[in-house]
Motif scaffolding. Structure first.
Motif, PDB file in Angstrom:
ATOM      1  N   VAL A 258     -26.227 -40.658   3.181  1.00 51.91           N
ATOM      2  CA  VAL A 258     -26.031 -40.748   1.731  1.00 51.91           C
ATOM      3  C   VAL A 258     -24.942 -41.751   1.356  1.00 51.91           C
ATOM      4  O   VAL A 258     -24.043 -42.041   2.141  1.00 51.91           O
ATOM      5  N   HIS A 259     -25.070 -42.283   0.155  1.00 57.46           N
ATOM      6  CA  HIS A 259     -24.080 -43.196  -0.408  1.00 57.46           C
ATOM      7  C   HIS A 259     -23.497 -42.540  -1.647  1.00 57.46           C
ATOM      8  O   HIS A 259     -24.032 -41.545  -2.141  1.00 57.46           O
ATOM      9  N   GLY A 260     -22.426 -43.109  -2.145  1.00 59.31           N
ATOM     10  CA  GLY A 260     -21.826 -42.566  -3.358  1.00 59.31           C
ATOM     11  C   GLY A 260     -21.416 -43.682  -4.290  1.00 59.31           C
ATOM     12  O   GLY A 260     -21.769 -44.848  -4.084  1.00 59.31           O
ATOM     13  N   LYS A 261     -20.676 -43.297  -5.316  1.00 61.52           N
ATOM     14  CA  LYS A 261     -20.211 -44.285  -6.285  1.00 61.52           C
ATOM     15  C   LYS A 261     -19.282 -45.308  -5.639  1.00 61.52           C
ATOM     16  O   LYS A 261     -19.025 -46.349  -6.208  1.00 61.52           O
ATOM     17  N   ASN A 262     -18.749 -44.969  -4.449  1.00 58.20           N
ATOM     18  CA  ASN A 262     -17.811 -45.893  -3.804  1.00 58.20           C
ATOM     19  C   ASN A 262     -18.475 -46.713  -2.706  1.00 58.20           C
ATOM     20  O   ASN A 262     -17.818 -47.133  -1.759  1.00 58.20           O
ATOM     21  N   HIS A 263     -19.775 -46.964  -2.819  1.00 62.16           N
ATOM     22  CA  HIS A 263     -20.434 -47.688  -1.737  1.00 62.16           C
ATOM     23  C   HIS A 263     -19.839 -49.077  -1.518  1.00 62.16           C
ATOM     24  O   HIS A 263     -19.730 -49.533  -0.382  1.00 62.16           O
ATOM     25  N   GLU A 264     -19.453 -49.729  -2.588  1.00 58.17           N
ATOM     26  CA  GLU A 264     -18.939 -51.105  -2.428  1.00 58.17           C
ATOM     27  C   GLU A 264     -17.734 -51.146  -1.512  1.00 58.17           C
ATOM     28  O   GLU A 264     -17.547 -52.073  -0.740  1.00 58.17           O
ATOM     29  N   SER A 265     -16.867 -50.136  -1.590  1.00 62.19           N
ATOM     30  CA  SER A 265     -15.676 -50.164  -0.742  1.00 62.19           C
ATOM     31  C   SER A 265     -15.850 -49.360   0.540  1.00 62.19           C
ATOM     32  O   SER A 265     -15.291 -49.705   1.573  1.00 62.19           O
ATOM     33  N   ALA A 266     -16.638 -48.299   0.506  1.00 61.73           N
ATOM     34  CA  ALA A 266     -16.666 -47.374   1.656  1.00 61.73           C
ATOM     35  C   ALA A 266     -17.962 -47.413   2.452  1.00 61.73           C
ATOM     36  O   ALA A 266     -18.019 -46.896   3.562  1.00 61.73           O
ATOM     37  N   GLY A 267     -19.009 -48.015   1.910  1.00 61.97           N
ATOM     38  CA  GLY A 267     -20.295 -47.943   2.588  1.00 61.97           C
ATOM     39  C   GLY A 267     -20.886 -46.543   2.478  1.00 61.97           C
ATOM     40  O   GLY A 267     -20.438 -45.729   1.673  1.00 61.97           O
ATOM     41  N   SER A 268     -21.890 -46.265   3.297  1.00 62.09           N
ATOM     42  CA  SER A 268     -22.493 -44.931   3.259  1.00 62.09           C
ATOM     43  C   SER A 268     -21.770 -44.024   4.248  1.00 62.09           C
ATOM     44  O   SER A 268     -20.900 -44.461   4.998  1.00 62.09           O
ATOM     45  N   ILE A 269     -22.151 -42.737   4.250  1.00 57.49           N
ATOM     46  CA  ILE A 269     -21.387 -41.765   5.036  1.00 57.49           C
ATOM     47  C   ILE A 269     -21.447 -42.065   6.534  1.00 57.49           C
ATOM     48  O   ILE A 269     -20.509 -41.760   7.280  1.00 57.49           O
ATOM     49  N   GLY A 270     -22.543 -42.713   6.964  1.00 57.60           N
ATOM     50  CA  GLY A 270     -22.691 -43.044   8.383  1.00 57.60           C
ATOM     51  C   GLY A 270     -21.532 -43.873   8.921  1.00 57.60           C
ATOM     52  O   GLY A 270     -21.193 -43.796  10.107  1.00 57.60           O
ATOM     53  N   ALA A 271     -20.908 -44.661   8.053  1.00 56.37           N
ATOM     54  CA  ALA A 271     -19.801 -45.514   8.477  1.00 56.37           C
ATOM     55  C   ALA A 271     -18.570 -44.684   8.823  1.00 56.37           C
ATOM     56  O   ALA A 271     -17.609 -45.223   9.384  1.00 56.37           O
ATOM     57  N   HIS A 272     -18.559 -43.400   8.484  1.00 56.90           N
ATOM     58  CA  HIS A 272     -17.372 -42.568   8.696  1.00 56.90           C
ATOM     59  C   HIS A 272     -17.620 -41.440   9.699  1.00 56.90           C
ATOM     60  O   HIS A 272     -16.778 -40.585   9.891  1.00 56.90           O
ATOM     61  N   VAL A 273     -18.814 -41.455  10.292  1.00 62.34           N
ATOM     62  CA  VAL A 273     -19.149 -40.436  11.289  1.00 62.34           C
ATOM     63  C   VAL A 273     -18.624 -40.899  12.634  1.00 62.34           C
ATOM     64  O   VAL A 273     -18.950 -41.986  13.098  1.00 62.34           O
ATOM     65  N   ARG A 274     -17.794 -40.073  13.242  1.00 60.32           N
ATOM     66  CA  ARG A 274     -17.239 -40.451  14.554  1.00 60.32           C
ATOM     67  C   ARG A 274     -18.087 -39.922  15.700  1.00 60.32           C
ATOM     68  O   ARG A 274     -18.186 -40.553  16.742  1.00 60.32           O
ATOM     69  N   ALA A 275     -18.676 -38.765  15.522  1.00 62.86           N
ATOM     70  CA  ALA A 275     -19.500 -38.190  16.585  1.00 62.86           C
ATOM     71  C   ALA A 275     -20.438 -37.153  15.990  1.00 62.86           C
ATOM     72  O   ALA A 275     -20.195 -36.635  14.888  1.00 62.86           O
ATOM     73  N   ILE A 276     -21.509 -36.884  16.716  1.00 63.32           N
ATOM     74  CA  ILE A 276     -22.514 -35.905  16.270  1.00 63.32           C
ATOM     75  C   ILE A 276     -22.904 -35.038  17.460  1.00 63.32           C
ATOM     76  O   ILE A 276     -23.059 -35.552  18.570  1.00 63.32           O
TER      77      ILE A 276
END
Lengths: 248, 401
Positions: free
Chosen positions: B83-101
């Motif tokens: 998923v993406h949010g209103k801050n996509h321009e600065s933060a990207g989607s949530i995948g960019a912040h996943v460290r491990a699964i």
């Protein structure tokens, strides 16, 4: 840390117990979690610590093993201190047709839900300083208010627990010991996941929130959600010739 | 019988359904396994909702790195849809912040995936629509915040060019999205309000409350007719007290619809469809003009039209939806065959512009539209757990079983 409230949870892996402990989790809470499954207790303890509890200790025990109750209570007292609040949340629903025909199943249900819960309560209240404040919260059930054809053994176990605790409420009336009997309707937990008809189903978190409020207000009996209070008032007072026709 | 994990069921289409198989309920899988409140790294079971995470993390000055438009999603669902949010321009989607699964496969294996460990399966699982197995837990890097509040700014624009002019000047505002008057025609086409915000550096850390309003039952379908939409849009746009700078709690700013429980019932029993597309920047102004023009001309109308810019930060996800450019979301009440035809026409415009549709919101995309928009879909198919499948995947890939 010793100033923190000490919550003892019997049956800590139950969904309602987890939801309640989570709601209480803050820097002034220490909890002692008792249950059968060490791995799951460990996970729940880690979860409570992450949510801010000051401490979360685990005690692996089969709560229904009657002969061990007193030694468990002694061990808990000496290791973690006297609890300020006790939540009795364990129980079995039983597999329905079986509890009527398989006597060992029926006995296990009564032993777990009623006998062991009563003995744990007595053991925890014994030798307690009379002026030490205590909140004792036990999960009974709306099912204990009147026996139904569906699961008389379960209803009796919860009804018996209800009557036992009502007696204790009188025994401890006017003391620092406060006893709350919680009577939830069907709750959306793994215990009820296989049941089909579930009127007024609520989440464990909703029940936990109601318990928090009832403890704070030192209520005696809590129906949750509230709608069960008028419903059970009616059901308890229905004359037999009407009650026998109900499909419950 | 194939299985599929079911989180909180907040997808609008059939990507979380599995009519010819089983669903695995994950809502009791909601413990936090570990949390380091010094670094903001949290490992939580997949069924934990963002709603819960916010209640836990905000008082400790940490915020989910990316929030979609509703907080009632599970972490597992958020990652499975990248998923993406209103801050996509600065933060990207949530995948960019996943460290491990942590992923359970149907052969009994439990695998720990990260960028450095089992990389291809990690990439397939982010945005993988739950098809690579059962997500057990997710380790996320949260974002530090100073308060629970946002500084906001709302700017009106008269047409689509106005939007792109304002949106190009969002520097310093991490969060932004524009509401478009979906009924404005001609030279007013694409007029609306641009709303942007950033975490306030001071202020309280109070978390949100439970929703206080709820739609009690399915509303009659005629309620959302053209006249009602026109009235709503007119009022919404001309409430000048909302223009300019302000300050607001994160809850109404990020999750405006969460305040109204069961808002989907406003669309009546037949429900609604959503169209959400991503279009590369070069083609975006033109394609979005076409999409809006097509919508405005139709009786279906669009109750909610939201336009925003996607940034260039990429996610490891193979089937990640965002691409640098713009994204447009439109809601349509379900009026039967006409609505499906309209959605198909919209999809054609998107395809022609080199864009793609969002699986999490989609219920009608054709195999052609899907496969053109996601040329890498076979890489996910190669990593798919053979015992996992969804109605969506059957529909857009033709995979049987």
């Amino acid at each position: 840390m010793s100033g923190a409230r000490h919550l003892l949870v019997l049956g800590a892996t139950s969904a309602i117990a987890q939801a309640y402990a989570r709601r209480c989790a803050s820097a002034d809470l220490r909890c002692t979690l008792v249950g059968r499954h060490e791995d799951r207790l460990r996970e729940i303890a880690a979860d409570l610590l992450a949510r801010g509890a000051a401490a979360a200790e685990i005690v692996t025990a089969d709560l229904a093993a009657m002969e061990a109750i007193e030694s468990h209570v002694d061990a808990i007292r000496s290791r973690f201190g006297e609890p300020d609040e006790i939540l009795i949340a364990y129980g079995l629903l039983g597999q329905m047709p079986k509890t009527m025909t398989d006597l060992s199943q029926a006995r296990r249900l009564l032993d777990t839900n009623l006998t062991s819960a009563a003995l744990w309560t007595l053991a925890l209240l014994k030798n307690r300083r009379a002026d030490a404040p205590l909140s004792l919260v036990a999960l009974a059930s709306v099912a204990g208010d009147r026996g139904r054809a569906k699961n008389p053994v379960y209803d009796a176990s919860k009804g018996g627990l209800d009557v036992f605790l009502q007696g204790l409420q009188k025994t401890y009336d006017g003391t620092a010991v406060h006893i709350l009997i919680v009577k939830p309707g069907p709750v959306d937990t793994p215990m009820t996941a296989s049941l089909e008809k579930k009127p007024f189903l609520v989440s464990p978190d909703r029940v936990a929130a109601d318990i928090c409020r009832a403890v704070l207000r030192r209520r005696r009996i809590l129906y949750t959600p509230w709608i069960w209070r008028p419903i059970m008032l009616i059901i308890r007072h229905l004359p037999w010739f009407v009650f026998r026709r109900l499909q419950i | 019988m194939p299985a599929l994990a079911y989180g909180r069921g907040r997808s609008y289409g059939d990507s979380c359904l599995n009519a010819r198989g089983r669903l695995i309920e994950t809502r009791f899988l909601d413990r936090i396994l570990a949390a380091d409140w010094g670094t903001g790294v949290i490992r939580a079971e997949a069924g934990l909702s963002l709603d819960e995470l916010l209640r836990i993390s905000v008082p400790r000055r940490w915020f989910p790195p990316v929030c979609p438009g509703t907080k009632f999603v599970s972490i597992g669902g958020a990652v499975a849809n990248d998923v993406h949010g209103k801050n996509h321009e600065s933060a990207g989607s949530i995948g960019a912040h996943v460290r491990a699964i942590g992923l359970a496969r149907s052969n009994g294996e439990v695998r720990e995936l990260s960028a450095s460990q089992d990389n291809e399966l990690f990439a397939a699982t982010i945005g993988g629509l739950g098809l690579t197995g059962l997500l057990l837990w997710v380790e996320l890097q949260l974002a530090p915040v100073g308060s629970a509040h946002f500084e906001t700014e709302t700017l009106p624009f008269a047409d689509l060019d106005g939007f792109f002019r304002i949106a190009a000047d969002d520097a310093g505002w991490d969060y932004s999205a524009a509401w478009i008057d979906g009924l404005a025609k001609g030279r007013h086409l694409g007029r609306g309000l641009h709303m942007r915000g950033r975490h306030a550096t001071n202020g309280g850390l109070e978390t949100h409350r439970d929703p206080s309003l709820a739609v009690p039952c399915d509303m009659p379908a005629w309620l959302l007719n053209g006249r009602a939409l026109r009235a709503f849009n007119a009022v919404y746009r001309s409430r000048p007290w909302a223009w300019g700078r302000g300050r607001t709690h994160y809850d109404p700013f990020l999750f405006p619809l969460d305040g109204i429980g069961h808002w989907n019932r406003l669309y009546g029993k037949r429900g609604f469809f959503q169209h959400q597309c991503a279009i590369p920047m070069a083609a975006a102004p033109d394609a979005i003009r076409k999409l809006l023009a097509l919508t405005v001309g139709r009786s279906e109308g669009s109750f909610l039209a939201v336009l925003k810019i996607f940034g260039s930060r990429t996610s490891p996800g193979i089937l990640s939806f965002p691409m640098p450019g713009a994204t447009l979301a439109l809601d349509f009440p379900n009026l039967g065959a006409g609505t499906s035809a309209l959605l198909n026409e919209l999809a054609d415009i998107v395809l022609e512009a080199g864009g793609r549709l969002y699986p999490a919101k989609d219920a009608t995309m054709s195999p052609r539209h899907f496969q053109a928009g996601y040329p890498n879909w076979r890489r996910l198919e190669a990593q798919r757990d053979p015992a996992f499948l969804s109605d969506f995947w059957r529909r857009v890939t033709g995979v049987a079983a």
